[in-house]
Design a protein around this motif. Structure first.
Motif, PDB file in Angstrom:
ATOM      1  N   HIS A  17     -20.258  29.070 -64.590  1.00  0.00           N
ATOM      2  CA  HIS A  17     -20.763  28.229 -63.679  1.00  0.00           C
ATOM      3  C   HIS A  17     -21.013  29.173 -61.823  1.00  0.00           C
ATOM      4  O   HIS A  17     -19.729  28.016 -61.521  1.00  0.00           O
ATOM      5  CB  HIS A  17     -20.666  26.724 -64.036  1.00  0.00           C
ATOM      6  CG  HIS A  17     -21.230  25.610 -63.765  1.00  0.00           C
ATOM      7  ND1 HIS A  17     -21.628  24.348 -64.392  1.00  0.00           N
ATOM      8  CD2 HIS A  17     -22.264  25.852 -61.905  1.00  0.00           C
ATOM      9  CE1 HIS A  17     -22.452  24.186 -62.812  1.00  0.00           C
ATOM     10  NE2 HIS A  17     -23.371  24.356 -62.340  1.00  0.00           N
ATOM     11  N   HIS A  19     -23.942  29.440 -59.327  1.00  0.00           N
ATOM     12  CA  HIS A  19     -25.360  29.848 -58.808  1.00  0.00           C
ATOM     13  C   HIS A  19     -25.264  31.250 -57.767  1.00  0.00           C
ATOM     14  O   HIS A  19     -25.138  30.724 -56.522  1.00  0.00           O
ATOM     15  CB  HIS A  19     -25.950  28.661 -57.940  1.00  0.00           C
ATOM     16  CG  HIS A  19     -26.018  27.355 -59.652  1.00  0.00           C
ATOM     17  ND1 HIS A  19     -27.144  26.946 -59.526  1.00  0.00           N
ATOM     18  CD2 HIS A  19     -24.928  26.455 -59.105  1.00  0.00           C
ATOM     19  CE1 HIS A  19     -26.805  26.095 -60.493  1.00  0.00           C
ATOM     20  NE2 HIS A  19     -25.712  25.727 -60.354  1.00  0.00           N
ATOM     21  N   HIS A 197     -27.720  20.928 -65.976  1.00  0.00           N
ATOM     22  CA  HIS A 197     -26.776  20.686 -65.839  1.00  0.00           C
ATOM     23  C   HIS A 197     -27.097  18.966 -66.348  1.00  0.00           C
ATOM     24  O   HIS A 197     -28.166  18.283 -66.438  1.00  0.00           O
ATOM     25  CB  HIS A 197     -27.399  20.045 -64.280  1.00  0.00           C
ATOM     26  CG  HIS A 197     -26.873  21.558 -63.735  1.00  0.00           C
ATOM     27  ND1 HIS A 197     -26.957  22.796 -63.981  1.00  0.00           N
ATOM     28  CD2 HIS A 197     -25.516  21.692 -62.435  1.00  0.00           C
ATOM     29  CE1 HIS A 197     -26.289  23.674 -62.833  1.00  0.00           C
ATOM     30  NE2 HIS A 197     -25.692  22.876 -62.140  1.00  0.00           N
ATOM     31  N   HIS A 221     -21.465  20.735 -65.789  1.00  0.00           N
ATOM     32  CA  HIS A 221     -21.105  19.499 -65.302  1.00  0.00           C
ATOM     33  C   HIS A 221     -20.172  18.774 -66.579  1.00  0.00           C
ATOM     34  O   HIS A 221     -19.102  18.753 -66.475  1.00  0.00           O
ATOM     35  CB  HIS A 221     -21.457  18.571 -63.818  1.00  0.00           C
ATOM     36  CG  HIS A 221     -21.669  19.249 -62.973  1.00  0.00           C
ATOM     37  ND1 HIS A 221     -20.419  19.769 -62.183  1.00  0.00           N
ATOM     38  CD2 HIS A 221     -22.855  20.011 -62.183  1.00  0.00           C
ATOM     39  CE1 HIS A 221     -20.945  20.317 -61.326  1.00  0.00           C
ATOM     40  NE2 HIS A 221     -22.369  20.841 -61.379  1.00  0.00           N
ATOM     41  N   ASP A 278     -19.176  26.758 -59.199  1.00  0.00           N
ATOM     42  CA  ASP A 278     -20.839  26.350 -58.797  1.00  0.00           C
ATOM     43  C   ASP A 278     -21.531  26.750 -57.696  1.00  0.00           C
ATOM     44  O   ASP A 278     -22.303  28.052 -57.957  1.00  0.00           O
ATOM     45  CB  ASP A 278     -20.683  24.643 -58.357  1.00  0.00           C
ATOM     46  CG  ASP A 278     -21.618  23.914 -58.703  1.00  0.00           C
ATOM     47  OD1 ASP A 278     -22.493  24.204 -59.302  1.00  0.00           O
ATOM     48  OD2 ASP A 278     -21.597  23.175 -58.807  1.00  0.00           O
TER      49      ASP A 278
HETATM   50 ZN    ZN Z   1     -24.233  24.041 -60.862  1.00  0.00          ZN
END
Ligand code: ZN
Ligand code: HPA
Length: 343
Positions: A17, A19, A197, A221, A278
């Motif tokens: 996970h 970005h 998500h 998440h 993240d």
């Molecule tokens: Zn995320």
């Protein structure tokens, strides 16, 4: 350094996970702004870091979209991805499954090809130079319409061999998974993996929709699934991996205190929890920082840390053969890592 921190550093891990646009460090933001003659609303790297204080997801997203405006060329996306992969390699990450947000770039007038080509070149370089493996996941922006997501999926058709899956990110509240049922159905038909998500800020029924309507292979998440015992049971039974992000949760006020993080409860209830960073540049740490913060706050034991590293591979989209090899390697390392003997 504590013994468990050493083990965390040494364990092979997968990151599931991440970005890429959220790994844009302020230093690179400045360099790219200069190169592309873009004026940033900050006068120093320190000032940028000071601005990273958020009360919720939306406050972060506003800065996240503003920050990525410096990404203009294929080389910029190459530099961004290369920098992240170097950090991950330093954390002993052997496999990455990374997100990017094509619509955030096409909305700014960049051709679809620019981001994906720069990213792909950096992924290929890390694979050939360092043996890192990867999957690439394009996310749909949930604050935009499903029609817009279909346009992105259409544009992706020329690059399908480079794309392993689709995801769903951006502002969660008010944009339930059901809004994207048709585009996920189309993606699934194209043999793409599906993740979303859900349950970061949104209620448990968003997680249910992601499972039932988007047919997700993995949940990003999922914190708020813990409010619904039936949902916990289902996630456990189906062994759906949850990609949780402790420092993100703290920075975005999903939790008040790291000691309240649900990861241990998730582990204890038999869920397939994984630890991830993240948007590391915005949330103050890469993957090992997340393992360590959680280990300190929840007083995790060695077997729990080892299980989290194993889960990162079990929850990945790697072939079973590769997963088995990593699990063996983790067991080997964990056995070597004995507690200090009393003297
Ligand atoms: Zn995320
Ligand atoms: N949540 C939702 N959307 C996002 C995030 C996140 O943490 N980071 C980038 N897009």
């Amino acid at each position: 350094m504590s013994d468990l921190h050493k083990l965390i550093d040494q364990l092979p891990k997968a990151e599931l996970h991440l970005h890429l646009e959220g790994s844009l460090e302020p230093e690179l933001m400045f360099t790219l702004a200069e190169r592309n003659q873009i004026t940033l609303p900050y006068s120093s790297v320190d000032e940028i870091r000071k601005a990273y204080s958020f009360n919720n997801l939306q406050e972060f997203l506003d800065l996240y979209y503003a920050g990525m405006s410096v990404l203009q060329t294929e080389q910029d996306f190459f530099a961004l991805t290369q920098a992240y992969l170097e950090k991950a390699r330093g954390d002993n990450v052997k496999h990455v499954e990374v997100f990017f947000d094509p619509q955030a770039h096409t909305e700014r007038g960049l051709p679809f090809s620019v981001a994906i080509t720069g990213i792909k070149k950096a992924l290929l370089a890390a694979q050939s130079e360092h043996g890192m493996s990867y999957r690439l996941i394009m996310c749909f922006l949930r604050h935009l319409s499903e029609e817009h997501a279909f346009i992105a999926l259409e544009q992706a058709k020329d690059y399908l061999p480079w794309i392993d899956g689709v995801g769903l990110d951006s502002s969660e509240l008010g944009h339930p998974p059901e809004k994207f049922k048709a585009v996920f159905t189309a993606a699934k038909k194209m043999k793409l993996k599906c993740v979303a998500h859900a349950g970061e800020e949104g209620p448990p029924h968003y997680v249910e929709q992601a499972l039932n309507l988007l047919k997700i292979n993995r949940l990003d998440h999922g914190n708020r699934a813990m409010e619904d015992p039936g949902l916990i049971e289902r996630l456990k039974k189906e062994q759906i991996a949850l990609t949780v992000c402790p420092l993100s949760n703290l920075k975005l006020a999903v939790i008040e205190d790291m000691a309240q993080h649900p990861a241990l409860d998730m582990l204890n209830q038999g869920l397939l929890v994984t630890i991830n960073s993240d948007d590391p540049s915005y949330f103050g740490g890469y993957v090992n920082d997340n393992y360590k913060a959680l280990t300190e706050a929840l007083d995790l034991e060695k077997h729990q840390v080892v299980q989290l590293a194993k889960n990162s591979f079990i929850g990945s989209f790697l072939d079973n053969e590769d997963i088995t090899a990593y699990l063996k390697e983790i067991d080997r390392l964990a056995q070597l890592h004995l507690p200090p003997t009393e003297s």
